[in-house]
Design a protein around this motif. Structure first.
Motif, PDB file in Angstrom:
ATOM      1  N   SER A  84      41.617  61.586  60.289  1.00 27.81           N
ATOM      2  CA  SER A  84      42.124  60.237  60.581  1.00 27.81           C
ATOM      3  C   SER A  84      41.465  59.160  59.715  1.00 27.81           C
ATOM      4  O   SER A  84      41.650  57.972  59.975  1.00 27.81           O
ATOM      5  N   ASN A  85      40.701  59.563  58.696  1.00 31.98           N
ATOM      6  CA  ASN A  85      40.065  58.580  57.804  1.00 31.98           C
ATOM      7  C   ASN A  85      41.119  57.696  57.132  1.00 31.98           C
ATOM      8  O   ASN A  85      42.131  58.176  56.665  1.00 31.98           O
ATOM      9  N   SER A  86      40.856  56.428  57.082  1.00 31.80           N
ATOM     10  CA  SER A  86      41.702  55.497  56.342  1.00 31.80           C
ATOM     11  C   SER A  86      40.987  55.168  55.030  1.00 31.80           C
ATOM     12  O   SER A  86      40.003  54.435  55.022  1.00 31.80           O
ATOM     13  N   CYS A  87      41.496  55.708  53.938  1.00 30.21           N
ATOM     14  CA  CYS A  87      40.821  55.582  52.651  1.00 30.21           C
ATOM     15  C   CYS A  87      41.330  54.421  51.805  1.00 30.21           C
ATOM     16  O   CYS A  87      40.786  54.159  50.737  1.00 30.21           O
ATOM     17  N   ASP A  88      42.361  53.722  52.242  1.00 28.16           N
ATOM     18  CA  ASP A  88      42.959  52.678  51.412  1.00 28.16           C
ATOM     19  C   ASP A  88      41.993  51.532  51.104  1.00 28.16           C
ATOM     20  O   ASP A  88      42.113  50.896  50.069  1.00 28.16           O
ATOM     21  N   ALA A  89      41.047  51.284  51.988  1.00 25.16           N
ATOM     22  CA  ALA A  89      40.095  50.194  51.747  1.00 25.16           C
ATOM     23  C   ALA A  89      39.157  50.498  50.586  1.00 25.16           C
ATOM     24  O   ALA A  89      38.535  49.593  50.037  1.00 25.16           O
ATOM     25  N   LEU A  90      39.060  51.759  50.179  1.00 27.76           N
ATOM     26  CA  LEU A  90      38.166  52.142  49.092  1.00 27.76           C
ATOM     27  C   LEU A  90      38.822  52.094  47.720  1.00 27.76           C
ATOM     28  O   LEU A  90      38.166  52.321  46.708  1.00 27.76           O
ATOM     29  N   LYS A  91      40.110  51.816  47.663  1.00 26.89           N
ATOM     30  CA  LYS A  91      40.781  51.719  46.365  1.00 26.89           C
ATOM     31  C   LYS A  91      40.275  50.492  45.614  1.00 26.89           C
ATOM     32  O   LYS A  91      39.969  49.465  46.209  1.00 26.89           O
ATOM     33  N   GLY A  92      40.226  50.601  44.303  1.00 28.34           N
ATOM     34  CA  GLY A  92      39.759  49.497  43.465  1.00 28.34           C
ATOM     35  C   GLY A  92      40.892  48.585  43.057  1.00 28.34           C
ATOM     36  O   GLY A  92      42.063  48.944  43.098  1.00 28.34           O
ATOM     37  N   LYS A  93      40.536  47.373  42.636  1.00 34.38           N
ATOM     38  CA  LYS A  93      41.563  46.416  42.215  1.00 34.38           C
ATOM     39  C   LYS A  93      42.166  46.841  40.882  1.00 34.38           C
ATOM     40  O   LYS A  93      41.511  47.478  40.066  1.00 34.38           O
ATOM     41  N   ASN A  94      43.384  46.456  40.681  1.00 37.58           N
ATOM     42  CA  ASN A  94      44.106  46.756  39.457  1.00 37.58           C
ATOM     43  C   ASN A  94      43.715  45.697  38.420  1.00 37.58           C
ATOM     44  O   ASN A  94      44.311  44.635  38.338  1.00 37.58           O
ATOM     45  N   ARG A  95      42.682  45.982  37.647  1.00 39.97           N
ATOM     46  CA  ARG A  95      42.130  44.984  36.721  1.00 39.97           C
ATOM     47  C   ARG A  95      43.108  44.523  35.637  1.00 39.97           C
ATOM     48  O   ARG A  95      43.154  43.336  35.349  1.00 39.97           O
ATOM     49  N   PRO A  96      43.873  45.419  34.997  1.00 41.64           N
ATOM     50  CA  PRO A  96      44.827  44.911  33.998  1.00 41.64           C
ATOM     51  C   PRO A  96      45.848  43.947  34.605  1.00 41.64           C
ATOM     52  O   PRO A  96      46.184  42.928  34.000  1.00 41.64           O
ATOM     53  N   MET A  97      46.300  44.248  35.800  1.00 40.66           N
ATOM     54  CA  MET A  97      47.261  43.369  36.465  1.00 40.66           C
ATOM     55  C   MET A  97      46.597  42.054  36.863  1.00 40.66           C
ATOM     56  O   MET A  97      47.192  40.978  36.728  1.00 40.66           O
ATOM     57  N   LEU A  98      45.371  42.117  37.330  1.00 42.05           N
ATOM     58  CA  LEU A  98      44.631  40.917  37.704  1.00 42.05           C
ATOM     59  C   LEU A  98      44.454  39.986  36.513  1.00 42.05           C
ATOM     60  O   LEU A  98      44.781  38.802  36.581  1.00 42.05           O
ATOM     61  N   TRP A  99      43.958  40.510  35.399  1.00 41.30           N
ATOM     62  CA  TRP A  99      43.668  39.654  34.249  1.00 41.30           C
ATOM     63  C   TRP A  99      44.938  39.210  33.526  1.00 41.30           C
ATOM     64  O   TRP A  99      44.959  38.135  32.914  1.00 41.30           O
ATOM     65  N   SER A 100      46.000  40.001  33.588  1.00 46.95           N
ATOM     66  CA  SER A 100      47.284  39.536  33.043  1.00 46.95           C
ATOM     67  C   SER A 100      47.791  38.349  33.845  1.00 46.95           C
ATOM     68  O   SER A 100      48.318  37.383  33.289  1.00 46.95           O
ATOM     69  N   GLY A 101      47.633  38.417  35.151  1.00 50.30           N
ATOM     70  CA  GLY A 101      48.034  37.298  36.001  1.00 50.30           C
ATOM     71  C   GLY A 101      47.208  36.058  35.754  1.00 50.30           C
ATOM     72  O   GLY A 101      47.720  34.941  35.741  1.00 50.30           O
ATOM     73  N   VAL A 102      45.910  36.247  35.540  1.00 48.29           N
ATOM     74  CA  VAL A 102      45.039  35.106  35.239  1.00 48.29           C
ATOM     75  C   VAL A 102      45.459  34.459  33.917  1.00 48.29           C
ATOM     76  O   VAL A 102      45.541  33.230  33.808  1.00 48.29           O
ATOM     77  N   ALA A 103      45.758  35.283  32.915  1.00 50.40           N
ATOM     78  CA  ALA A 103      46.181  34.744  31.616  1.00 50.40           C
ATOM     79  C   ALA A 103      47.515  34.012  31.734  1.00 50.40           C
ATOM     80  O   ALA A 103      47.691  32.930  31.162  1.00 50.40           O
ATOM     81  N   ALA A 104      48.451  34.583  32.481  1.00 55.50           N
ATOM     82  CA  ALA A 104      49.751  33.929  32.655  1.00 55.50           C
ATOM     83  C   ALA A 104      49.600  32.615  33.426  1.00 55.50           C
ATOM     84  O   ALA A 104      50.241  31.618  33.102  1.00 55.50           O
ATOM     85  N   GLY A 105      48.756  32.604  34.437  1.00 54.05           N
ATOM     86  CA  GLY A 105      48.511  31.368  35.192  1.00 54.05           C
ATOM     87  C   GLY A 105      47.871  30.291  34.337  1.00 54.05           C
ATOM     88  O   GLY A 105      48.229  29.114  34.422  1.00 54.05           O
ATOM     89  N   ALA A 106      46.929  30.685  33.487  1.00 54.39           N
ATOM     90  CA  ALA A 106      46.278  29.713  32.592  1.00 54.39           C
ATOM     91  C   ALA A 106      47.267  29.175  31.565  1.00 54.39           C
ATOM     92  O   ALA A 106      47.271  27.976  31.260  1.00 54.39           O
ATOM     93  N   LEU A 107      48.142  30.037  31.055  1.00 52.28           N
ATOM     94  CA  LEU A 107      49.154  29.580  30.115  1.00 52.28           C
ATOM     95  C   LEU A 107      50.130  28.622  30.796  1.00 52.28           C
ATOM     96  O   LEU A 107      50.521  27.605  30.219  1.00 52.28           O
ATOM     97  N   GLY A 108      50.507  28.933  32.025  1.00 53.53           N
ATOM     98  CA  GLY A 108      51.377  28.033  32.774  1.00 53.53           C
ATOM     99  C   GLY A 108      50.734  26.678  33.004  1.00 53.53           C
ATOM    100  O   GLY A 108      51.378  25.639  32.863  1.00 53.53           O
ATOM    101  N   ALA A 109      49.448  26.670  33.333  1.00 56.25           N
ATOM    102  CA  ALA A 109      48.740  25.400  33.527  1.00 56.25           C
ATOM    103  C   ALA A 109      48.669  24.623  32.218  1.00 56.25           C
ATOM    104  O   ALA A 109      48.837  23.402  32.206  1.00 56.25           O
ATOM    105  N   ALA A 110      48.446  25.318  31.110  1.00 57.08           N
ATOM    106  CA  ALA A 110      48.396  24.647  29.814  1.00 57.08           C
ATOM    107  C   ALA A 110      49.748  24.042  29.450  1.00 57.08           C
ATOM    108  O   ALA A 110      49.817  22.932  28.920  1.00 57.08           O
TER     109      ALA A 110
END
Length: 135
Positions: A84-110
């Protein structure tokens, strides 16, 4: 994901080149890139949030968890005691998706800042956004 962001950037950069020259309206308060910048900024923020919440990856672990914690948790689930272990909390963040979003957000702000009478100044301890009002 990176290809999609690059295509969107190219599309937004090429759009003014294909636009027809019309009579500029004097009552228009925002430049023509404002709304595209707003949409790109919102899409970037949404992509970043999805990268750290819904689209987590199982080849990396989160924060304080050791490197193979997610895989070890999945291996333990074969044992009836840990089934019954719930392992989903141990998954890591999707770094390429995270930083692509940060870049797109910064471009939008610019784009938003560039299209209005607003400027941004970055100093050592602060980021200042200035808006010019002409009388």
């Amino acid at each position: 994901m990176r290809v999609g962001v690059c295509c969107l950037i190219l599309l937004l950069a090429a759009t003014p080149a294909f636009a027809q020259d019309g009579q500029p309206r004097s009552d228009e308060g925002r430049g023509r890139l404002f709304w595209a910048g707003l949409a790109l900024g919102v899409a970037g923020v949404a992509t970043s949030v999805l990268g750290v919440t819904a689209f987590r990856v199982d080849d990396a672990s989160t924060g304080n968890a050791p490197a193979g914690a997610y895989q070890a948790c999945l291996a333990q689930r074969s044992d009836p005691i840990y089934a019954s272990n719930s392992c989903d909390a141990l998954k890591g963040k999707n770094r390429p998706m995270l930083w692509s979003g940060v870049a797109a957000g910064a471009l939008g702000a610019a784009l938003m800042i560039r299209s209005t009478s607003t400027s941004a100044e970055i100093s050592q301890h602060a980021v200042r956004v200035l808006h010019t009002i002409r009388f």
